[in-house]
Enzyme design. Structure first.
Site, PDB file in Angstrom:
ATOM      1  N   HIS A   1     -14.700  53.387  47.654  1.00 44.32           N
ATOM      2  CA  HIS A   1     -13.751  52.332  47.995  1.00 44.32           C
ATOM      3  C   HIS A   1     -12.481  52.466  47.168  1.00 44.32           C
ATOM      4  O   HIS A   1     -12.514  52.796  45.982  1.00 44.32           O
ATOM      5  CB  HIS A   1     -14.373  50.950  47.774  1.00 44.32           C
ATOM      6  N   HIS A   2     -11.359  52.177  47.817  1.00 49.08           N
ATOM      7  CA  HIS A   2     -10.055  52.317  47.156  1.00 49.08           C
ATOM      8  C   HIS A   2      -9.899  51.344  45.988  1.00 49.08           C
ATOM      9  O   HIS A   2      -9.058  51.564  45.106  1.00 49.08           O
ATOM     10  CB  HIS A   2      -8.940  52.073  48.184  1.00 49.08           C
ATOM     11  N   CYS A   3     -10.667  50.275  45.946  1.00 45.28           N
ATOM     12  CA  CYS A   3     -10.576  49.362  44.803  1.00 45.28           C
ATOM     13  C   CYS A   3     -11.166  49.987  43.542  1.00 45.28           C
ATOM     14  O   CYS A   3     -10.937  49.488  42.443  1.00 45.28           O
ATOM     15  CB  CYS A   3     -11.272  48.032  45.111  1.00 45.28           C
TER      16      CYS A   3
END
Length: 492
Positions: free
Chosen positions: A145-147
Site C-alpha cells: 500500500h502507498h501509505c
C-alpha cells in the site's frame, strides 16, 4: 495486566498527513498500492525456501509486521501497531502460469493481482512467487500500500530481500515479540494530545530567532506564494480520454528501454535522463492519442513525484515525496522539439520555488484537522488536476540476486487515482530502464501500442542523436585504436 499498565506499555505510530491521504483517497475502484513484477533466472526457489528467506530478514523492515488501527470518530489519523497475529504465509503466496508461460500470461496474471484491494485488517502487502515462466525463469509479483512506501522506500525493501552477490546469507531472524496495541480510549487521548502539541511546538519554534521551525516556515512561505499564483499548477487539465471514471479491473504492460542509450541521447541532444524519459512518454502518448482520434491542441498535464529525502537519510518506509506538475508537450510533432520543451520546463521548475511550495503544502497536511482530512482528500479527487502520473525511480546499477538467482528485470507499478486511466512508472536497474504501464481495463485496450510506441520514440531520438554527434576524425580513431591495444595488453 490491567488496562492502565497495558496503555503505558502499548505502542502505536500515527501516519503522516501524506501517508494517510493515500488511505483516504482509496475507494472501490481506485486501489492505492504500488508494486512490481520482477523476473529472475531459474530454477525458482521452493515456496518454503522463499518464506524462510523472507522470515530471516523481515525484522529489518518492521513496518511489514504492522497493521493499521483507526481512531474512533476520526479524531486522529490512523496509526500503525504491531500485528500480534502476523502470519507470513498469508502475505507470501504462490501462483503458476498456464502454458506456454510467456510474458503475455505473466502480464495477464499481474493485471488480475494488481486489481484486488489489500486487506486493511492485516499488514498492507502481498508477494507472489510465480512459477511456470518459459525459459526456466520465475517471477515475483509484489504489491504494497502507498501509505507504507513510496518508490524509493520500496527499493529499500528490495535491498533487504536481494543480495549483491549470488551467495546469500543464512541468518536467523531474532525473536519477535509484538508490542500491545493501545485501547480505543488511549488512541483518542493520544490523538487529541497530538493535535494540541503539534501547533504549539510550531509556534514556540517560530518565535525563536534562529530556530529550525522558523527557518522552515520562512522557506515554506516563500514557496507557497508562487505555487498558489502559478496558473500551471492550478489550472484545469485539458480534456482527454486519459481522464474518465475508472472501474476495478486493470491492464498491465511491461517494456524495457536501454539505459545507456537514453543517457547517450541526453548527452548528444542536451537533456538529462528524466528529460529524455518524459520526451519519450510525450511522443508515445501523441501516437496513441492520435490513433484514438483525439485532437491534440493542448499539452497534457503530468504529475511527477520528486524524492525529497535528506541526503543520507535512512527513512525506509512512508512517503517522502513532493508532487510537481508540468506540461507534457504532446502538441509538438518533432521529437527533438519535445525533448527541448521538456528540458526547458524541468529547468524552469528547478529554478522556481514551486517544488518548495509543494513540499510546504505536503508538510502542512500534518496540521490539518483529522476529521476533515478524509473528506477533503476525497473531495479533491473529484477534480482532475493532472492527466496522468509519470514516476522515474533510480534503481541499483548492479546485478541483484534472490537466493542465488539473478534478477533480470524489475517493472514497477504506480496506482491509478480516480479518473486516471493510465499510470507510467519507470525503474532503472543494471543498465535497463524497466517500464510498468498500468491502465483501466475498459479504457486502455491499446496499452500494448503505448509500450511499442515508447520503443519507437526512443529509436527516433537515437537517430537524431547520431546525426547530432560529429563523426570522429581519422586521427582520433587511430588514437583510440592504439589506446585499445595498450588497454588489452595491460589486461592480459
Amino acid at each position: 495486566m490491567d488496562s492502565s499498565t497495558r496503555e503505558m506499555s502499548s505502542w502505536h505510530e500515527p501516519l503522516s498527513g501524506l501517508d494517510a491521504s493515500f488511505l483516504y483517497m482509496e475507494d472501490r475502484t481506485a486501489h492505492m498500492h504500488v508494486g512490481s513484477v520482477a523476473l529472475f533466472e531459474g530454477p525458482a526457489p521452493s515456496y518454503e525456501e522463499l518464506v524462510t528467506h523472507i522470515a530471516s530478514r523481515i525484522h529489518r523492515v518492521p513496518r511489514y509486521r504492522q497493521r493499521l488501527v483507526f481512531v474512533p470518530l476520526q479524531l486522529g489519523r490512523p496509526a500503525w501497531v504491531d500485528d500480534a497475529r502476523f502470519d507470513l504465509q498469508y502475505h507470501v503466496r504462490r501462483a503458476a502460469l498456464p502454458a506456454p508461460g510467456g510474458e503475455k500470461e505473466l502480464k495477464e496474471l499481474a493485471s488480475r493481482l494488481f486489481e484486488h484491494q489489500l486487506d486493511r485488517e492485516r499488514p498492507l502487502w502481498e508477494m507472489y512467487l510465480v512459477e511456470g515462466l518459459e525459459g526456466g525463469r520465475f517471477a515475483i509479483v509484489a504489491k504494497t500500500h502507498h501509505c507504507m512506501v513510496d518508490g524509493i522506500s520500496s527499493l529499500d525493501l528490495a535491498a533487504v530481500l536481494l543480495d549483491g552477490a549470488p551467495s546469500a546469507d543464512a541468518s536467523h531472524a531474532p525473536a519477535w515479540h509484538p508490542r500491545p496495541a493501545p485501547s480505543r480510549r488511549a488512541l483518542v487521548k493520544s490523538a487529541l494530545r497530538d493535535q494540541v502539541r503539534r501547533p504549539l511546538a510550531l509556534v514556540r519554534g517560530a518565535v525563536k530567532a534562529d530556530s529550525e521551525a522558523r527557518s522552515k516556515l520562512s522557506v515554506m512561505a516563500g514557496g507557497i506564494v508562487p505555487l498558489l499564483l502559478s496558473g500551471t499548477q492550478l489550472r484545469r487539465t485539458p480534456e482527454s480520454s486519459l481522464n474518465q471514471p475508472i472501474g476495478p479491473h486493470r491492464r498491465y504492460e511491461m517494456v524495457s528501454l536501454d539505459l545507456p542509450t537514453v543517457k547517450t541521447v541526453g548527452a548528444a541532444l542536451g537533456g538529462k535522463v528524466n528529460d529524455v524519459v518524459l520526451a519519450v512518454v510525450a511522443g508515445a502518448l501523441r501516437r496513441v492519442l492520435s490513433a484514438r482520434g483525439e485532437s491534440l491542441t493542448r499539452d497534457l498535464q503530468v504529475m511527477v513525484p520528486v524524492n525529497v529525502r535528506r541526503p543520507g537519510a535512512a527513512e525506509t518506509t512512508g512517503n517522502h515525496v513532493a508532487m510537481v506538475f508540468c506540461p507534457l508537450p504532446v502538441r509538438c510533432a518533432d521529437p527533438l522539439e519535445r525533448l527541448h520543451a521538456v528540458g526547458r520546463t524541468m529547468a524552469g521548475l528547478k529554478k522556481s520555488k514551486l517544488l518548495v511550495g509543494s513540499m510546504a503544502l505536503t508538510s502542512f497536511s500534518d496540521f490539518s484537522p483529522p476529521p476533515l482530512a478524509a473528506p477533503a482528500a476525497r473531495l479533491s479527487m473529484r477534480e482532475t488536476w493532472f492527466n496522468l502520473v509519470v514516476t522515474n525511480v533510480p534503481g541499483p546499477q548492479m546485478q541483484l540476486f534472490l537466493r542465488g538467482r539473478r534478477m533480470l528485470r524489475c517493472h514497477p507499478l504506480v496506482p491509478l487515482a480516480p479518473k486516471q486511466t493510465l499510470g507510467i512508472a519507470l525503474l532503472s536497474y543494471n543498465g535497463s530502464l524497466d517500464v510498468g504501464l498500468l491502465a483501466d481495463a475498459d479504457h486502455a485496450r491499446d496499452l500494448p501500442d503505448l509500450a511499442e510506441a515508447m520503443k519507437l520514440e526512443l529509436a527516433e531520438l537515437t537517430e537524431r542523436a547520431k546525426l547530432a554527434t560529429p563523426a570522429p576524425s581519422r586521427a582520433a580513431t587511430r588514437a583510440r585504436s592504439k589506446a585499445g591495444v595498450r588497454e588489452s595488453a595491460a589486461v592480459v
